[in-house]
Design a protein around this motif. Sequence first.
Motif, PDB file in Angstrom:
ATOM      1  N   VAL A 129       0.877  -1.176   0.000  1.00  0.00           N
ATOM      2  CA  VAL A 129       0.000   0.000   0.000  1.00  0.00           C
ATOM      3  C   VAL A 129       0.910   1.220   0.000  1.00  0.00           C
ATOM      4  O   VAL A 129       1.793   1.333   0.842  1.00  0.00           O
ATOM      5  CB  VAL A 129      -0.927   0.018   1.246  1.00  0.00           C
ATOM      6  N   SER A 130       0.713   2.104  -0.978  1.00  0.00           N
ATOM      7  CA  SER A 130       1.607   3.257  -1.106  1.00  0.00           C
ATOM      8  C   SER A 130       0.817   4.530  -1.331  1.00  0.00           C
ATOM      9  O   SER A 130      -0.352   4.501  -1.725  1.00  0.00           O
ATOM     10  CB  SER A 130       2.586   3.028  -2.258  1.00  0.00           C
ATOM     11  N   VAL A 131       1.492   5.654  -1.088  1.00  0.00           N
ATOM     12  CA  VAL A 131       0.915   6.976  -1.318  1.00  0.00           C
ATOM     13  C   VAL A 131       1.532   7.535  -2.592  1.00  0.00           C
ATOM     14  O   VAL A 131       2.748   7.504  -2.773  1.00  0.00           O
ATOM     15  CB  VAL A 131       1.241   7.909  -0.121  1.00  0.00           C
ATOM     16  N   CYS A 170      -3.974   6.885  -2.753  1.00  0.00           N
ATOM     17  CA  CYS A 170      -3.299   5.717  -2.206  1.00  0.00           C
ATOM     18  C   CYS A 170      -3.550   4.560  -3.173  1.00  0.00           C
ATOM     19  O   CYS A 170      -4.604   4.496  -3.807  1.00  0.00           O
ATOM     20  CB  CYS A 170      -3.862   5.359  -0.828  1.00  0.00           C
ATOM     21  N   LYS A 221      -7.026   2.068  -6.553  1.00  0.00           N
ATOM     22  CA  LYS A 221      -6.610   3.443  -6.255  1.00  0.00           C
ATOM     23  C   LYS A 221      -7.749   4.084  -5.500  1.00  0.00           C
ATOM     24  O   LYS A 221      -8.905   3.914  -5.883  1.00  0.00           O
ATOM     25  CB  LYS A 221      -6.454   4.226  -7.560  1.00  0.00           C
ATOM     26  N   LEU A 247      -0.377  14.508   1.192  1.00  0.00           N
ATOM     27  CA  LEU A 247      -0.416  13.102   1.618  1.00  0.00           C
ATOM     28  C   LEU A 247       0.987  12.710   2.071  1.00  0.00           C
ATOM     29  O   LEU A 247       1.967  13.037   1.396  1.00  0.00           O
ATOM     30  CB  LEU A 247      -0.853  12.188   0.473  1.00  0.00           C
ATOM     31  N   SER A 272       3.506   9.567   3.246  1.00  0.00           N
ATOM     32  CA  SER A 272       3.696   8.114   3.275  1.00  0.00           C
ATOM     33  C   SER A 272       3.795   7.587   4.700  1.00  0.00           C
ATOM     34  O   SER A 272       3.317   6.497   5.014  1.00  0.00           O
ATOM     35  CB  SER A 272       4.964   7.723   2.512  1.00  0.00           C
ATOM     36  N   LEU A 326       0.683   6.261   6.626  1.00  0.00           N
ATOM     37  CA  LEU A 326      -0.040   5.094   6.105  1.00  0.00           C
ATOM     38  C   LEU A 326       0.483   3.790   6.699  1.00  0.00           C
ATOM     39  O   LEU A 326       1.686   3.547   6.693  1.00  0.00           O
ATOM     40  CB  LEU A 326       0.131   5.080   4.580  1.00  0.00           C
ATOM     41  N   TYR A 377      -4.765   5.591   7.835  1.00  0.00           N
ATOM     42  CA  TYR A 377      -3.997   6.800   7.534  1.00  0.00           C
ATOM     43  C   TYR A 377      -4.201   7.743   8.709  1.00  0.00           C
ATOM     44  O   TYR A 377      -5.317   8.171   8.978  1.00  0.00           O
ATOM     45  CB  TYR A 377      -4.486   7.440   6.225  1.00  0.00           C
TER      46      TYR A 377
END
Length: 201
Positions: free
Chosen positions: A116-118, A125, A137, A150, A152, A155, A168
């Motif tokens: 899971v990434s920003v 995300c 997404k 945002l 990272s 998260l 988050y």
Amino acid sequence: MAVQCWLDALKSAKKTALLHDGKRKVHYLFVDGKEMAEEYDLKTDELIVRKWRRKNTLGALGQWEIEVGDPATMAISEPHPIMESSSNPVLMRKDTKTSFQWRVRNLPYPKEVYSVSVETVERCCIIRTTNKKYYKKFSIPDLDRCQLPLESSALTFSHANNTLIISYQKPKQILTLEQDLLRELKKMKGSGDGDVDCKTQ
């Protein structure tokens, strides 16, 4: 400051409140004609539902769009001739006091499969799986409305019982805004069917 602009928009919107079934239900009508409806748990003050409705180009009201809450429980009242398979992954948002939180049900793979990434440029995300079985997404409208970046580091995610849980951490500005708004909502006289407007602080 965008956070203040959003708070001002909330405060200046026409609001009606109803206390019903252990919930504080608030309806907002904004200057631009958009509507927002929220439901809060009266005991915990946690947001249970937030949904939006906009007018289409002809001026008719569109369908409610769920931002927070379980779309499956909302859709029961409306007949759907075509239904998604109940085994498909389902993404829903259910916030806590300190985090925005999403749950993706029906994902049976082990935790190490997920990433899971920003994406700061796209302001979203992204959930990916190494086995290419799931990709999603999603944005965080709260941060978009307040024009907050945002991060990272905010998260995290976990996996249990075939459910991926993504959290988050809410930034300070959002926590302050939510506390200010809740104070405003508690001042409103909510009509209720036999419920008493108890001030729980």
